[in-house]
Design a protein around this motif. Structure first.
Motif, mmCIF file in Angstrom:
data_model
loop_
_atom_site.group_PDB
_atom_site.id
_atom_site.type_symbol
_atom_site.label_atom_id
_atom_site.label_comp_id
_atom_site.label_asym_id
_atom_site.label_seq_id
_atom_site.Cartn_x
_atom_site.Cartn_y
_atom_site.Cartn_z
ATOM 1 N N THR A 1 6.828 -1.367 4.156
ATOM 2 C CA THR A 1 6.539 -2.802 4.048
ATOM 3 C C THR A 1 6.746 -3.330 2.628
ATOM 4 O OG1 THR A 1 4.221 -2.357 3.573
ATOM 5 C CG2 THR A 1 4.802 -2.673 5.894
ATOM 6 N N GLY A 2 7.189 -2.491 1.720
ATOM 7 C CA GLY A 2 7.386 -2.964 0.336
ATOM 8 C C GLY A 2 8.688 -2.461 -0.248
ATOM 9 N N ASN B 1 -3.857 1.572 -10.130
ATOM 10 C CA ASN B 1 -4.378 2.568 -9.174
ATOM 11 C C ASN B 1 -3.251 3.367 -8.534
ATOM 12 O OD1 ASN B 1 -3.825 -0.062 -8.188
ATOM 13 N ND2 ASN B 1 -4.439 0.649 -6.168
ATOM 14 N N VAL B 2 -3.622 4.536 -8.034
ATOM 15 C CA VAL B 2 -2.609 5.484 -7.536
ATOM 16 C C VAL B 2 -2.073 5.085 -6.158
ATOM 17 C CG1 VAL B 2 -2.198 7.923 -6.939
ATOM 18 C CG2 VAL B 2 -3.649 7.338 -8.894
ATOM 19 N N ASN B 3 -2.865 4.354 -5.401
ATOM 20 C CA ASN B 3 -2.435 4.123 -4.017
ATOM 21 C C ASN B 3 -1.754 2.769 -3.773
ATOM 22 O OD1 ASN B 3 -4.771 2.782 -4.467
ATOM 23 N ND2 ASN B 3 -5.800 3.415 -2.579
ATOM 24 N N THR B 4 -1.170 2.219 -4.827
ATOM 25 C CA THR B 4 -0.392 0.984 -4.654
ATOM 26 C C THR B 4 1.044 1.214 -5.116
ATOM 27 O OG1 THR B 4 -2.305 -0.442 -4.969
ATOM 28 C CG2 THR B 4 -0.157 -1.428 -5.395
ATOM 29 N N ILE B 5 1.991 0.781 -4.338
ATOM 30 C CA ILE B 5 3.401 0.816 -4.740
ATOM 31 C C ILE B 5 3.655 -0.409 -5.608
ATOM 32 C CG2 ILE B 5 5.743 0.412 -3.853
ATOM 33 C CD1 ILE B 5 5.047 2.312 -1.563
ATOM 34 N N PRO B 6 4.096 -0.201 -6.848
ATOM 35 C CA PRO B 6 4.246 -1.350 -7.737
ATOM 36 C C PRO B 6 5.412 -2.256 -7.346
ATOM 37 C CG PRO B 6 4.926 0.674 -8.843
ATOM 38 C CD PRO B 6 4.416 1.076 -7.496
ATOM 39 N N HIS C 1 0.839 -1.190 0.000
ATOM 40 C CA HIS C 1 0.000 0.000 0.000
ATOM 41 C C HIS C 1 0.884 1.252 0.000
ATOM 42 C CE1 HIS C 1 -2.994 2.966 1.180
ATOM 43 N NE2 HIS C 1 -3.920 2.068 0.765
ATOM 44 N N ALA C 2 0.440 2.263 -0.750
ATOM 45 C CA ALA C 2 1.263 3.464 -0.906
ATOM 46 C C ALA C 2 1.493 4.206 0.419
ATOM 47 C CB ALA C 2 0.637 4.393 -1.935
#
Ligand SMILES: [Zn+2]
Length: 409
Positions: free
Chosen positions: A224-225, A272-277, A218-219
């Protein structure tokens, strides 16, 4: 003698229109792109060639399961010179690209329309103009009973537009013994509108694909990513260093006298804008001076990718999708010198011997060790709607070929 030949060529307007009309009526689109291939067009051409005084005509068939005839034809037509150990070839391709959006065409792409000096239709320029020029040159010699100093031959290929696997690549592989070690090639499949470009070299082509993998999250919680897009962007910038590492210049290539390494396409990542790829894929288009080895460039790219992996805690897969070397033709080769002279004599311009960043079929010939010149005076309407070809240029290029042929040693 050249004057008589030129005069003869000036009388071929009706012949040009007739053969252009017949060829254009046979849409030679690759069977791999939903077309019928070159067989019908080859039949039309064979009829014309057989009615002329060629000493040898051969069809070099290359098997292709997708073709309705089971083969893709390549045609050789040779007119002997005084010395039969050496041949000047004019290589052109029979296949055409699809017409594209028909509503953009003012006329039927497969029905030739003539307006003054211009012939309209799919294929009339690419590559029928070059094909006809090559044919007119030998037609004039035959009709005047003139034998050139060396053999003059046409090589009419299949499959240029879709990669040449069933065209010149297969011809060199399966029928390579038709070529002699002293042979030279004209490839009238590229040029400019004032007829000043004599192309003798191309940059090596290298297409790289990069798959950067991190961890999606999650952005709002980047902790966590691992952001693959950010790492990929850092890699794009780091790859700019290739310009410094491979910074040789070669005047032959004019304005872009250096190797180029440009990031081009990027694939969509998250919607979508609110996910970190967690994954980012992009591509690099490299045009490398022939004096460099592509493998050295690939090695450097992989080294740069490693530094990004370490710094951003991602994995980077760097793959070469296309890596083609392209040996240049020597600018002092006989065909280059003779082409310069011929172009000056016919067009009264100042031709420039040069290299280009794009790739053409001549690379296969050059890599096989043959000197090859790409020359044509054309308006570059190829692949466009309302493709057209100038009758005057068709005749002019035929004169260039005749001039070169008659001065070969
Ligand atoms: Zn072409």
């Amino acid at each position: 003698m050249t004057k008589e030949l030129f005069k003869k060529i000036d009388g071929y307007r009706d012949f040009i229109i007739d053969i252009q009309t017949k060829m254009t009526a046979c849409p030679a689109i690759s069977p791999h792109e939903g077309g019928l291939g070159e067989s019908a067009k080859a039949e039309v051409l064979l009829k014309v060639l057989k009615s002329m005084k060629f000493d040898e005509i051969k069809v070099l068939n290359v098997k292709d399961k997708k073709s309705p005839t089971g083969v893709r034809p390549n045609i050789v037509a040779k007119y002997y010179g005084k010395n039969r150990q050496k041949t000047l070839w004019v290589m052109a391709h029979m296949d055409v690209v699809p017409p594209g959006d028909l509503s953009l065409w003012k006329t039927d792409p497969y029905k030739v329309v003539v307006k003054g000096d211009k012939i309209y239709g799919r294929g009339v320029e690419d590559n029928q103009q070059g094909l006809v020029s090559g044919l007119l040159a030998v037609k004039a010699m035959m009709e005047l009973g003139i034998r050139p100093p060396v053999n003059y031959a046409l090589l009419l290929n299949a499959d240029e537009e879709v990669g040449s696997d069933f065209g010149i690549i297969a011809v060199l592989k399966q029928y390579g013994n038709i070529f002699g070690k002293n042979d030279s090639f004209f490839v009238p499949d590229g040029g400019n509108s004032d007829g000043t470009m004599i192309e003798i070299a191309e940059k090596n082509l290298l297409w790289m694909k990069f798959t950067v993998k991190g961890k999606q999250t999650h952005a709002s919680m980047p902790n966590t990513g691992v952001n693959a897009f950010v790492a990929g962007s850092a890699l794009v910038i780091a790859l700019r260093d290739l310009y410094k590492k491979f910074n040789k210049k070669d005047k032959l290539f004019g304005d872009v006298s250096y190797s180029t390494f440009e990031a081009t396409k990027a694939e969509a990542n998250v919607p979508n804008v609110n996910t970190i790829p967690g994954q980012h894929i992009f591509y690099l288009d490299c045009r490398v001076l022939p004096s460099y080895d592509n493998d050295k460039v690939i090695a450097e790219i992989k080294r740069i990718a490693k530094t990004i992996e370490k710094k951003y805690k991602v994995t980077v897969k760097a793959e070469a999708l296309i890596s083609e070397k392209s040996l240049p033709t020597n600018k002092n080769a006989e065909i280059v010198k003779l082409t310069e002279q011929a172009v000056k004599a016919v067009y009264h311009n100042k031709p420039v011997v040069q290299g280009i960043g794009g790739g053409t079929v001549s690379a296969y010939l050059r890599n096989a060790g043959f000197p090859a010149v790409v020359f044509s005076k054309l308006d570059d309407t190829m692949h466009q709607p309302n493709e057209n070809s100038s009758i005057k240029n068709t005749m002019g290029d035929a004169k260039v070929f005749v001039h070169v042929a008659m001065n070969f040693k």
